[in-house]
Design an enzyme around this catalytic site. Structure first.
Site, mmCIF file in Angstrom:
data_model
loop_
_atom_site.group_PDB
_atom_site.id
_atom_site.type_symbol
_atom_site.label_atom_id
_atom_site.label_comp_id
_atom_site.label_asym_id
_atom_site.label_seq_id
_atom_site.Cartn_x
_atom_site.Cartn_y
_atom_site.Cartn_z
ATOM 1 N N SER A 38 5.154 26.893 38.807
ATOM 2 C CA SER A 38 4.061 25.852 38.344
ATOM 3 C C SER A 38 3.197 25.645 39.690
ATOM 4 O O SER A 38 3.514 26.175 40.749
ATOM 5 C CB SER A 38 4.625 24.566 38.102
ATOM 6 O OG SER A 38 5.154 24.030 39.171
ATOM 7 N N LYS A 39 2.142 24.975 39.528
ATOM 8 C CA LYS A 39 1.386 24.403 40.581
ATOM 9 C C LYS A 39 2.114 23.896 41.754
ATOM 10 O O LYS A 39 1.620 24.302 43.038
ATOM 11 C CB LYS A 39 0.578 23.080 40.151
ATOM 12 C CG LYS A 39 -0.812 23.541 39.148
ATOM 13 C CD LYS A 39 -1.952 22.486 39.260
ATOM 14 C CE LYS A 39 -2.982 23.256 38.614
ATOM 15 N NZ LYS A 39 -2.915 22.559 37.240
#
Ligand code: GLU
Length: 484
Positions: free
Chosen positions: A252-253
């Site tokens: 993810s980010k």
């Protein structure tokens, strides 16, 4: 049967690594079977979809070499098709108008929660009489369209990656909304929703294999029911594993990268990233083979060899693959790729005038690059007229014989001697003898005099590069001055 597959990104962000990896598998499958790879932009979420993301997705796929055969098709240009399908379902009695208000739905959920039940729509408007409908409309309520999902149904499919799959109709959350309430009260229903649009598109585009992330499995169960209701052939499905970070959670980010642009900016080559992505979940028949072009991978690709388990993202492996590609690039290409980094660091690169020099530099540092971003670090010792003396460099210059080495080489260069790899080596050997010191002293001192530090790229080649600019003499003079 011609294989037809698609990648169907929503343009609500830049091209994501997960989407790109799904695109890789679709592309490989299409090429393996002489089929077609189609690009469809799922842009029905008008608030979050942006033209710049559509652009970024296409640029990213092209950069990776994932060329598509048809499209891009845009869902916003196909709304009429979805409306027709919804009307068909209404006419067949397979869909209906639900007039529940958000408050009623919320209340339903609260009650379910209180009873420890999973939230679902309880199908309460499935059998409204025309009078009940008219009464709701008279109240000014607007309806969504819901597609009937039989709780008793068992939905089965043979997933090309995961094997036999079974979903119960009762686990799908009740009758499913396929169109929102109308924005315009004159319309019979509003915006068509995702599952309906995807199925209509996949039918119209004659998609034979839907290869997509495993986060879509529940959608697949719902979509199979829609295919049946629309009397269309159900395609094959293959659900690819998620990409996980090293802690085993979905990448993810927070892992610092999400989009293909992030990888590009980190200095990865498209062919290396595409190569790495083929291995993110797929094991080639020769499991030791790690370097592939997309075309080579396509000749061996099969869905059976895609793993079910999540694919851990391995930075070391990506770096290694990237370095393999970088080390094989011809200097002329490497120069083109490194130029923006050199320029970004403030160096002037004039390839028209100095192309050969930059190519020699690229050839010199190429073998030490892991990422393109290393280009500046690996070459900066050679990019200025002056040196910066490191503490170890200064120490080296204090060693017996060091000053004599610099003086002698300076004098030799002043005679206008032609510097070749041969003449440089001969000179170093002669000097070693003449001064009666170890060859290492000569080499190290010369390196410091030329580069300011005891470490760096190959000495003779570096010297030649500096010599072409006339910087070897000025640098040696600078080093000698510190000893004056
Ligand atoms: N638009 C969906 C997404 O971006 C893809 C849907 C599909 O592949 O069926 O996740």
């Amino acid at each position: 049967m011609t294989v037809r597959v698609r990648i169907a990104p929503s343009p609500t962000g830049n091209l994501h690594i997960g989407t790109a990896r799904t695109a890789v598998f679709n592309w490989l499958y299409a090429r393996r079977h002489g089929g077609q790879f189609i690009l469809r932009i799922e842009d029905t979420d008008l608030e979050r979809s942006k033209a710049e993301y559509t652009e970024n997705i296409q640029t990213g796929l092209t950069w990776l070499g994932l060329t598509w055969d048809e499209g891009p098709f845009f869902q916003t240009q196909r709304l009429e098709h979805y409306r027709q399908a919804i009307q068909t379902l209404l006419d067949k009695g397979l869909a209906y108008r639900c007039y529940c208000t958000p408050e009623e739905l919320e209340q339903m959920r609260e009650q379910q929660k209180a009873q420890n039940l999973a939230p679902r729509y309880d199908n309460r408007h499935r059998h409204l009489s025309p009078e009940q409908q008219a009464a709701f409309e008279a109240e000014g309520r607007q309806a969504v369209i819901r597609f009937i999902i039989d709780d008793e149904r068992e939905i089965r499919w043979q997933d090309q990656i995961r094997g036999q799959m079974l979903w119960k109709g009762s686990d799908l959350g009740g009758d499913m909304v396929i169109a929102r309430t109308p924005d315009n009260p004159m319309d019979s229903f509003g915006q068509p929703l995702y599952n309906l649009a995807v199925v209509v598109d996949d039918i119209d585009m004659a998609i034979t294999h839907v290869i997509r992330g495993e986060d879509h499995i529940a959608n697949t169960a719902k979509q199979i029911l829609l295919y049946e209701a629309l009397e269309a052939a159900v395609p094959e499905f293959a659900h690819t594993p998620l990409i996980l970070n090293k802690e085993g959670r979905k990448l993810s980010k927070r892992d610092g990268v999400t989009s293909i642009d992030d990888f590009k900016n980190m200095g990865f080559l498209p062919q290396a990233l595409a190569n790495y992505m083929t291995l993110l979940g797929w094991t080639p028949p020769d499991s030791t083979q790690e370097i592939f072009s997309l075309a080579e991978a396509a000749s061996q690709f099969s869905l059976e060899r895609v793993n079910k388990a999540g694919a851990k993202f391995d930075w070391d492996k990506l770096d290694w693959i990237n370095s393999q590609y970088l080390h094989q690039l011809p200097p002329v290409e490497l120069v083109t790729l490194l130029t923006p980094y050199w320029q970004g660091a403030g160096y002037t690169v004039d390839l028209e005038q100095d192309g050969a020099w930059w190519q020699q530099l690229a050839a010199l540092i190429g073998p030490s690059l892991t990422r393109l971003t290393d280009g500046v670090k690996e070459s900066q010792l050679l990019l200025t007229e002056a040196i910066t003396l490191s503490p170890e460099g200064q120490e080296q210059l204090q060693q017996p014989g060091a000053k004599a080495v610099l003086t002698d080489i300076s004098d030799w260069l002043a005679t206008g001697e032609v510097l070749t790899a041969e003449s440089a080596k001969t000179k170093i050997n002669e000097l070693t003898k003449a001064l009666g010191v170890k060859k290492g002293v000569v080499m190290k001192s010369l390196r410091v005099g030329l580069m300011g530090t005891v470490h760096g790229p190959d000495l003779i080649q570096s010297w030649q590069l500096l010599h072409q600019k006339g910087w070897d003499q000025s640098r040696l003079a600078q080093a000698l001055q510190t000893l004056a």
